[in-house]
Design a protein around this motif. Sequence first.
Motif, PDB file in Angstrom:
ATOM      1  N   LEU A  45       0.923  -1.191  -0.318  1.00  0.00           N
ATOM      2  CA  LEU A  45       0.078  -0.072   0.102  1.00  0.00           C
ATOM      3  C   LEU A  45       1.033   1.477   0.139  1.00  0.00           C
ATOM      4  O   LEU A  45       0.146   2.696  -0.559  1.00  0.00           O
ATOM      5  CB  LEU A  45      -0.919   0.059   1.256  1.00  0.00           C
ATOM      6  CG  LEU A  45      -1.570  -1.213   0.956  1.00  0.00           C
ATOM      7  CD1 LEU A  45      -3.179  -1.006   2.570  1.00  0.00           C
ATOM      8  CD2 LEU A  45      -3.365  -1.176   0.296  1.00  0.00           C
ATOM      9  N   VAL A  46       1.953   1.386   0.755  1.00  0.00           N
ATOM     10  CA  VAL A  46       2.971   2.196   0.185  1.00  0.00           C
ATOM     11  C   VAL A  46       4.384   2.002  -0.111  1.00  0.00           C
ATOM     12  O   VAL A  46       4.735   0.901  -0.101  1.00  0.00           O
ATOM     13  CB  VAL A  46       3.279   2.894   1.691  1.00  0.00           C
ATOM     14  CG1 VAL A  46       2.284   3.209   2.222  1.00  0.00           C
ATOM     15  CG2 VAL A  46       4.078   2.050   2.468  1.00  0.00           C
ATOM     16  N   LEU A  94       2.346   6.808  -1.009  1.00  0.00           N
ATOM     17  CA  LEU A  94       0.972   5.946  -1.225  1.00  0.00           C
ATOM     18  C   LEU A  94       1.708   4.632  -3.104  1.00  0.00           C
ATOM     19  O   LEU A  94       2.458   5.369  -3.707  1.00  0.00           O
ATOM     20  CB  LEU A  94      -0.024   6.440  -1.525  1.00  0.00           C
ATOM     21  CG  LEU A  94      -0.768   6.747  -0.431  1.00  0.00           C
ATOM     22  CD1 LEU A  94      -2.338   7.835  -0.656  1.00  0.00           C
ATOM     23  CD2 LEU A  94      -1.416   5.862   0.885  1.00  0.00           C
ATOM     24  N   ASP A  95       1.152   3.556  -2.902  1.00  0.00           N
ATOM     25  CA  ASP A  95       1.664   2.499  -4.016  1.00  0.00           C
ATOM     26  C   ASP A  95       0.130   2.016  -4.227  1.00  0.00           C
ATOM     27  O   ASP A  95       0.771   0.801  -4.920  1.00  0.00           O
ATOM     28  CB  ASP A  95       2.698   2.199  -3.608  1.00  0.00           C
ATOM     29  CG  ASP A  95       3.190   1.255  -4.372  1.00  0.00           C
ATOM     30  OD1 ASP A  95       3.107   1.729  -5.984  1.00  0.00           O
ATOM     31  OD2 ASP A  95       4.271   0.093  -4.216  1.00  0.00           O
ATOM     32  N   ASP A  96      -0.714   2.860  -3.978  1.00  0.00           N
ATOM     33  CA  ASP A  96      -2.074   1.837  -4.644  1.00  0.00           C
ATOM     34  C   ASP A  96      -2.929   2.893  -4.998  1.00  0.00           C
ATOM     35  O   ASP A  96      -3.114   3.811  -4.395  1.00  0.00           O
ATOM     36  CB  ASP A  96      -2.475   1.293  -4.024  1.00  0.00           C
ATOM     37  CG  ASP A  96      -4.273   0.798  -4.058  1.00  0.00           C
ATOM     38  OD1 ASP A  96      -3.463  -0.939  -4.537  1.00  0.00           O
ATOM     39  OD2 ASP A  96      -4.540   0.999  -4.431  1.00  0.00           O
ATOM     40  N   VAL A 148      -6.662   2.691  -3.041  1.00  0.00           N
ATOM     41  CA  VAL A 148      -7.319   3.103  -1.706  1.00  0.00           C
ATOM     42  C   VAL A 148      -7.717   4.468  -1.940  1.00  0.00           C
ATOM     43  O   VAL A 148      -8.459   4.652  -0.697  1.00  0.00           O
ATOM     44  CB  VAL A 148      -5.673   3.224  -1.477  1.00  0.00           C
ATOM     45  CG1 VAL A 148      -5.881   3.450  -0.271  1.00  0.00           C
ATOM     46  CG2 VAL A 148      -4.394   2.216  -0.930  1.00  0.00           C
ATOM     47  N   LYS A 149      -7.295   5.538  -2.906  1.00  0.00           N
ATOM     48  CA  LYS A 149      -8.031   6.533  -2.138  1.00  0.00           C
ATOM     49  C   LYS A 149      -9.768   6.131  -2.539  1.00  0.00           C
ATOM     50  O   LYS A 149     -10.438   7.210  -1.680  1.00  0.00           O
ATOM     51  CB  LYS A 149      -7.650   7.171  -3.373  1.00  0.00           C
ATOM     52  CG  LYS A 149      -7.914   9.104  -3.164  1.00  0.00           C
ATOM     53  CD  LYS A 149      -7.685   9.669  -2.350  1.00  0.00           C
ATOM     54  CE  LYS A 149      -7.856  10.775  -2.668  1.00  0.00           C
ATOM     55  NZ  LYS A 149      -9.582  11.321  -1.930  1.00  0.00           N
ATOM     56  N   ASN A 150     -10.306   5.846  -3.731  1.00  0.00           N
ATOM     57  CA  ASN A 150     -11.386   5.424  -3.521  1.00  0.00           C
ATOM     58  C   ASN A 150     -12.117   4.191  -2.677  1.00  0.00           C
ATOM     59  O   ASN A 150     -13.207   4.604  -2.131  1.00  0.00           O
ATOM     60  CB  ASN A 150     -11.687   4.288  -4.838  1.00  0.00           C
ATOM     61  CG  ASN A 150     -11.252   5.230  -5.943  1.00  0.00           C
ATOM     62  OD1 ASN A 150     -11.757   7.049  -6.217  1.00  0.00           O
ATOM     63  ND2 ASN A 150     -11.013   4.352  -7.020  1.00  0.00           N
ATOM     64  N   ILE A 151     -11.686   3.227  -1.967  1.00  0.00           N
ATOM     65  CA  ILE A 151     -12.093   2.715  -0.430  1.00  0.00           C
ATOM     66  C   ILE A 151     -11.888   3.721   0.621  1.00  0.00           C
ATOM     67  O   ILE A 151     -13.219   3.345   1.470  1.00  0.00           O
ATOM     68  CB  ILE A 151     -10.401   1.678  -0.994  1.00  0.00           C
ATOM     69  CG1 ILE A 151     -11.178   0.918  -1.674  1.00  0.00           C
ATOM     70  CG2 ILE A 151     -11.451   1.281   0.747  1.00  0.00           C
ATOM     71  CD1 ILE A 151     -10.463  -0.360  -1.279  1.00  0.00           C
TER      72      ILE A 151
END
Lengths: 121, 121
Positions: free
Chosen positions: B89-90, B103-105, B108-111
């Motif tokens: 995730l990071v 961040l590496d995904d 995640v923002k949408n979730i």
Amino acid sequence: MNSNTPDIDKCDCTIIHEDIVAEVRQHMPEEENLLDLADLFKVFGDSTRVKIVCALFQSEMCVCDIAALLGMTKSAISHQLRVLKQSKLVKNRRDGKVVYYSLDDEHVKNIFDQGLAHVSE
Amino acid sequence: MNSNTPDIDKCDCTIIHEDIVAEVRQHMPEEENLLDLADLFKVFGDSTRVKIVCALFQSEMCVCDIAALLGMTKSAISHQLRVLKQSKLVKNRRDGKVVYYSLDDEHVKNIFDQGLAHVSE
DNA sequence: AATACAGTTGAACAAGTAATCAACTGTTCA
DNA sequence: TGAACAGTTGATTACTTGTTCAACTGTATT
């Protein structure tokens, strides 16, 4: 010291990028919302509850059906349904001896879809 | 008994709606994906990690900055960053003595946005 | 009224976990 | 080379949590 400033006492280092920290702090969501968000994810952070929610995406189900579907006891399922209900994620209705559970939130599907997109990469 | 059929041994009840259970079982996501999904939510199910992720939405930050922002020790932050990194995730980069995390995904923002929509109702 | 069964509940136990502490690594700078 | 500091790591401790078990409630049926 305003409410956006947590106890820095416990921080064991000098602030390197004071400007960035100040900027980020200013745009962080409310502390209360962050705690609630963590609690929401905590509810989803159990495979039994994840399975129950996924099952309820398709159809309302009674406790016995879910127990049979997942190969678990009614008691275990009932405990988890209680957690989901306390978080306002499922609702239930009684029809005679049978209690039917169904989803009670429109955001959950989106959250799960995004999550599944992440894990199935 | 195929792989979609869990141990019904532990179920302590007769199946009331056999057709629904069969139908739901057929359309359930893969067991492995469900376990991974629960693990993903488990990572988000801690307020410290939620705060770290929300901070990183805005800017990459070093461990010291995050520690200062949240009023916690470098050690505590480092432990949690390790959890986030293990879940992909990071990511981090080193620049001299300083390690920057970001961040590496993209999911995640949408979730988080969907989750925040739920908790702030 | 008595039985049967769906479902709930609380206590207990085992497993997992987050922060702490102390010791450590790695890089910079004098 | 050695001091200084960012960051990591492993062990420990206190706390949380999911399942089990047994006892219970509520409704339907005979």
